[in-house]
Design an enzyme around this catalytic site. Sequence first.
Site, PDB file in Angstrom:
ATOM      1  NE  ARG A 143      -4.033  -2.095   1.879  1.00 56.72           N
ATOM      2  CZ  ARG A 143      -3.891  -3.238   2.543  1.00 56.72           C
ATOM      3  NH1 ARG A 143      -2.895  -3.365   3.399  1.00 56.72           N
ATOM      4  NH2 ARG A 143      -4.709  -4.224   2.357  1.00 56.72           N
ATOM      5  CE  LYS A 188      -2.190  13.276 -14.725  1.00 57.58           C
ATOM      6  NZ  LYS A 188      -2.646  13.790 -16.041  1.00 57.58           N
ATOM      7  CD  GLU A 220       4.858  16.318 -23.264  1.00 58.20           C
ATOM      8  OE1 GLU A 220       4.423  17.318 -22.667  1.00 58.20           O
ATOM      9  OE2 GLU A 220       4.113  15.396 -23.662  1.00 58.20           O
ATOM     10  CE  LYS A 255       3.803  17.094 -14.758  1.00 61.79           C
ATOM     11  NZ  LYS A 255       3.878  15.863 -15.511  1.00 61.79           N
ATOM     12  CD  GLU A 297      -5.541  15.965 -15.709  1.00 61.84           C
ATOM     13  OE1 GLU A 297      -4.403  15.491 -15.521  1.00 61.84           O
ATOM     14  OE2 GLU A 297      -6.146  15.869 -16.772  1.00 61.84           O
ATOM     15  NE  ARG A 317      -0.943  16.518 -13.186  1.00 63.86           N
ATOM     16  CZ  ARG A 317      -0.187  15.775 -12.402  1.00 63.86           C
ATOM     17  NH1 ARG A 317      -0.409  15.768 -11.098  1.00 63.86           N
ATOM     18  NH2 ARG A 317       0.779  15.029 -12.891  1.00 63.86           N
ATOM     19  CG  ASN A 321      -3.526  16.609 -20.639  1.00 65.83           C
ATOM     20  OD1 ASN A 321      -2.587  15.830 -20.654  1.00 65.83           O
ATOM     21  ND2 ASN A 321      -4.435  16.611 -19.685  1.00 65.83           N
ATOM     22  CG  HIS A 367      -0.821  16.123 -24.568  1.00 66.71           C
ATOM     23  ND1 HIS A 367      -0.062  17.265 -24.578  1.00 66.71           N
ATOM     24  CD2 HIS A 367      -0.042  15.170 -23.997  1.00 66.71           C
ATOM     25  CE1 HIS A 367       1.117  17.025 -24.017  1.00 66.71           C
ATOM     26  NE2 HIS A 367       1.158  15.762 -23.664  1.00 66.71           N
ATOM     27  CG  HIS A 404      -3.336  11.633 -26.315  1.00 68.03           C
ATOM     28  ND1 HIS A 404      -3.826  12.219 -25.180  1.00 68.03           N
ATOM     29  CD2 HIS A 404      -2.108  11.183 -25.991  1.00 68.03           C
ATOM     30  CE1 HIS A 404      -2.925  12.135 -24.204  1.00 68.03           C
ATOM     31  NE2 HIS A 404      -1.876  11.511 -24.688  1.00 68.03           N
ATOM     32  CG  HIS A 450       3.659  11.534 -26.185  1.00 68.92           C
ATOM     33  ND1 HIS A 450       2.289  11.507 -26.141  1.00 68.92           N
ATOM     34  CD2 HIS A 450       4.053  12.467 -25.293  1.00 68.92           C
ATOM     35  CE1 HIS A 450       1.868  12.386 -25.249  1.00 68.92           C
ATOM     36  NE2 HIS A 450       2.919  12.975 -24.713  1.00 68.92           N
TER      37      HIS A 450
HETATM   38  N1  GLY Z   1       1.658  14.569 -18.225  1.00 68.24           N
HETATM   39  C1  GLY Z   1       0.587  15.355 -17.792  1.00 68.24           C
HETATM   40  C2  GLY Z   1       0.485  15.438 -16.301  1.00 68.24           C
HETATM   41  O1  GLY Z   1       1.396  15.060 -15.596  1.00 68.24           O
HETATM   42  O2  GLY Z   1      -0.516  15.897 -15.799  1.00 68.24           O
END
Ligand code: GLY
Length: 349
Positions: free
Chosen positions: A115, A137, A179, A218, A228, A232, A236, A239, A243, A255
């Site tokens: 956990r 993430k 990016e 970031k 998010e 956040r 994107n 993207h 995507h 990407h």
């Molecule tokens: N790669 C997008 C984020 O970390 O929210």
Amino acid sequence: MIEVRVPLPADRSYPVLVGPGLASELAAHLRQHALPSAGRAAVVTQEGIPVRVDPGVEHRVFTIPEGESAKTLATIEGLCRDFAQWGLSRADIVVGVGGGVVTDVAGFAAASYHRGLPVVHVATTLLAQVDAAIGGKTGVNLPEGKNLVGAFWQPSLVLCDTALLDTLPEREMRCGLGEVAKYHFLGGSLSGAKIGRMAISLDELAIDERVARCVEIKAEVVAADERESGRRAVLNYGHTLGHAIETTGRYDLRHGEAVAVGLVYAAELARSLGRIGDDRVAEHRRVVESYGLCASLPVGADPEGLMAVMARDKKALSGFTFVLDGGSGVETVADIDVDTVRAALEAIR
Ligand code: GLY
């Protein structure tokens, strides 16, 4: 070395260290920031990653397969079983050494095993340094889609060893630059943007400062909206079309390359909605092209196929939803008319 902090509540803030040679200094940084007691380290990496680390404590190296296809629940199960057989415990840590696939997988294994164990990332690609390793993430893919299973699990420390970027294959570097191009429009092109006391635009920075500035942008977004629920989503930017280009699988774009096309598309769309003017669209093209990235749709692209994928975007609120530039900065815009979406695709053919 530059230190950027990702400020989070409840003692979860962590440093991102950026500079050449940091991977070889892992032991010292672990002692200082992440592993003060005598724990052990499970190092998760891939055979093809030309970086060997010494965490300075008892450790074992666990390799996962190469490529996006390694991001599966089976990989997580295999890792966690290996951890269990070694007897990894909550007194220990996981160290991910690699690009985005490794940081996603190592992070999710760390989040799930017992956990939750602390995780430290040694990011070896530009994409991981400016994006994947930062912000917590983690996750894996399902046959039904990318990144459908995962967790928000913040690292305790991230090392971005910029000397490793010299050895990156050119295409891998270009993917990271897609990016980086995004950050130009999330604050990186504003004069007055800061690294420490420097007020300067991303364009003018050397690689270490440029990576650090991207991390700083970031970090600020993640601190404002860790899970998010709103802001956040600006990460994107570019993207949605990016995507779609990747998802159709028909075009040989990776990407960051697909995101670069998506940035210019988003600018065209924002112009047709009256949100930005010609100069700002030209700025998008200039930035993308200055990184050696393509600003138009791949030859033979099928706009209707791309629109079908964009209409199903999992971040869509209602109707066609895009992250778009505008007078008050980059933000999410919903309910965009189908003809406007289609016409903007024509503008980048
Ligand atoms: N790669 C997008 C984020 O970390 O929210």
